[in-house]
Write a protein that holds these residues in place. Structure first.
Motif, short mmCIF file in Angstrom:
data_model
loop_
_atom_site.label_atom_id
_atom_site.label_comp_id
_atom_site.label_asym_id
_atom_site.label_seq_id
_atom_site.Cartn_x
_atom_site.Cartn_y
_atom_site.Cartn_z
N GLY A 94 -8.12 -0.42 54.58
CA GLY A 94 -7.06 0.52 54.27
C GLY A 94 -6.18 0.85 55.46
O GLY A 94 -5.38 1.79 55.42
N ILE A 95 -6.31 0.08 56.51
CA ILE A 95 -5.50 0.29 57.71
C ILE A 95 -4.33 -0.68 57.64
O ILE A 95 -4.48 -1.82 57.21
N ASN A 96 -3.15 -0.22 58.06
CA ASN A 96 -2.00 -1.11 58.03
C ASN A 96 -1.77 -1.73 59.41
O ASN A 96 -2.48 -1.44 60.36
N VAL A 97 -0.77 -2.59 59.50
CA VAL A 97 -0.48 -3.31 60.73
C VAL A 97 -0.17 -2.34 61.88
O VAL A 97 -0.60 -2.55 63.02
N THR A 98 0.54 -1.27 61.59
CA THR A 98 0.87 -0.29 62.63
C THR A 98 -0.40 0.34 63.20
O THR A 98 -0.53 0.50 64.41
N GLY A 99 -1.32 0.69 62.33
CA GLY A 99 -2.59 1.26 62.78
C GLY A 99 -3.37 0.28 63.62
O GLY A 99 -3.91 0.62 64.67
N LEU A 100 -3.44 -0.98 63.16
CA LEU A 100 -4.16 -2.01 63.92
C LEU A 100 -3.51 -2.23 65.28
O LEU A 100 -4.21 -2.42 66.28
N ALA A 101 -2.19 -2.18 65.33
CA ALA A 101 -1.48 -2.35 66.61
C ALA A 101 -1.90 -1.26 67.60
O ALA A 101 -2.16 -1.55 68.77
N ILE A 102 -1.97 -0.04 67.13
CA ILE A 102 -2.37 1.07 67.99
C ILE A 102 -3.82 0.88 68.45
O ILE A 102 -4.15 1.08 69.61
N ALA A 103 -4.67 0.48 67.52
CA ALA A 103 -6.10 0.34 67.82
C ALA A 103 -6.40 -0.80 68.77
O ALA A 103 -7.35 -0.72 69.56
N THR A 104 -5.61 -1.88 68.70
CA THR A 104 -5.93 -3.07 69.49
C THR A 104 -5.00 -3.30 70.67
O THR A 104 -5.22 -4.21 71.46
N ILE A 163 -13.96 1.33 63.44
CA ILE A 163 -13.09 1.73 62.33
C ILE A 163 -13.32 3.20 61.98
O ILE A 163 -12.37 3.96 61.78
N LYS A 164 -14.59 3.60 61.94
CA LYS A 164 -14.93 4.99 61.66
C LYS A 164 -14.27 5.91 62.69
O LYS A 164 -13.66 6.92 62.34
N ASN A 165 -14.35 5.54 63.95
CA ASN A 165 -13.72 6.34 65.01
C ASN A 165 -12.20 6.35 64.89
O ASN A 165 -11.57 7.38 65.13
N PHE A 166 -11.63 5.21 64.52
CA PHE A 166 -10.17 5.15 64.34
C PHE A 166 -9.73 6.13 63.27
O PHE A 166 -8.76 6.86 63.44
N TYR A 167 -10.43 6.14 62.15
CA TYR A 167 -10.11 7.09 61.08
C TYR A 167 -10.22 8.52 61.58
O TYR A 167 -9.34 9.35 61.35
N LYS A 168 -11.29 8.82 62.28
CA LYS A 168 -11.53 10.18 62.76
C LYS A 168 -10.45 10.61 63.77
O LYS A 168 -9.92 11.71 63.69
N GLU A 169 -10.12 9.73 64.68
CA GLU A 169 -9.14 10.04 65.73
C GLU A 169 -7.70 10.10 65.20
O GLU A 169 -6.83 10.70 65.84
N ASN A 170 -7.45 9.49 64.06
CA ASN A 170 -6.07 9.40 63.56
C ASN A 170 -5.86 10.08 62.22
O ASN A 170 -4.92 9.77 61.50
N VAL A 171 -6.70 11.04 61.93
CA VAL A 171 -6.61 11.76 60.66
C VAL A 171 -5.22 12.40 60.48
O VAL A 171 -4.72 12.52 59.38
N ASN A 172 -4.57 12.75 61.56
CA ASN A 172 -3.23 13.36 61.50
C ASN A 172 -2.10 12.35 61.60
O ASN A 172 -0.95 12.73 61.81
N ASN A 173 -2.42 11.08 61.50
CA ASN A 173 -1.41 10.02 61.59
C ASN A 173 -1.40 9.19 60.31
O ASN A 173 -1.85 8.05 60.29
N PRO A 174 -0.88 9.74 59.22
CA PRO A 174 -0.93 9.03 57.94
C PRO A 174 -0.20 7.69 57.95
O PRO A 174 -0.50 6.82 57.13
N GLN A 175 0.71 7.49 58.90
CA GLN A 175 1.46 6.23 58.93
C GLN A 175 0.59 5.03 59.27
O GLN A 175 1.02 3.90 59.12
#
Length: 184
Positions: A24-34, A87-99
């Motif tokens: 459920g993560i989009n390309v923008t989220g993956l870009a930030i994470a990686t 992934i779990k941490n990414f969700y937790k850290e970015n709960v306020n970043n719906p984009q």
């Protein structure tokens, strides 16, 4: 790219698309994470780019898979993403970043904001003009939508019967919007 490289790029793109869909993560989220650019990830996802082992490694690490999964023709089925630490941490850290999340992307839109925030709170119980709406949103919610965006959405809500619209000045330059059910 040669034909084999095109096929390989397409396989990698399919694998990346599948992994993103499963989490459920989009390309923008993956870009930030990686720390890989959004444009490069989009090109990879669309099967139009070669991929280095370093880039594949970053993607594999994020999804908690072996690097050979990224290059595999067989689509990999992840275990529940909630059990993958990165992934779990990414969700937790970015709960306020719906984009960053497919299911929440609309939350950044003015349409979502008006429907989920202002209308349920009866903000339009009184007639409101666009500039007042804009200033209120900016002051109370620290969100900066343009008057044009707000006006467009209010007109859509008028067309769909949620709001009514009244010409304030008679010259069709300023309109007042109100929830239709509350009209006298």
């Amino acid at each position: 790219m040669e034909e084999n490289e095109y096929q390989r790029a397409e396989l990698i793109g399919n694998q990346l698309t599948s992994l993103l869909d499963q989490t459920g993560i989009n390309v923008t989220g993956l870009a930030i994470a990686t720390d890989i650019s959004v444009n490069h990830l989009r090109t990879i996802k669309n099967g139009k780019a070669s991929i280095s082992s370093k880039t594949a490694g970053k993607i594999a690490d994020f999804f908690g898979v072996e690097i050979d999964v990224i290059f595999s023709a067989k689509l990999f089925k992840l275990k529940k993403w909630e059990t993958i630490e990165t992934i779990k941490n990414f969700y937790k850290e970015n709960v306020n970043n719906p984009q960053f999340f497919v299911s929440r992307q609309g939350e950044e839109s003015i349409a979502y904001f008006i429907k989920k925030e202002l209308i349920p709170k009866m903000f339009f119980a009184e007639q409101r003009e666009v500039n007042y709406v804009r200033k209120y949103i900016k002051k109370e919610y620290k969100r900066d939508f343009s008057s044009k965006e707000i006006s467009r959405q209010l007109n859509r809500l008028t067309d769909s019967g949620v709001l009514s619209k009244e010409d304030k000045t008679g010259n069709k330059s300023i309109y007042l919007y109100k929830i239709k059910q509350l009209e006298d």
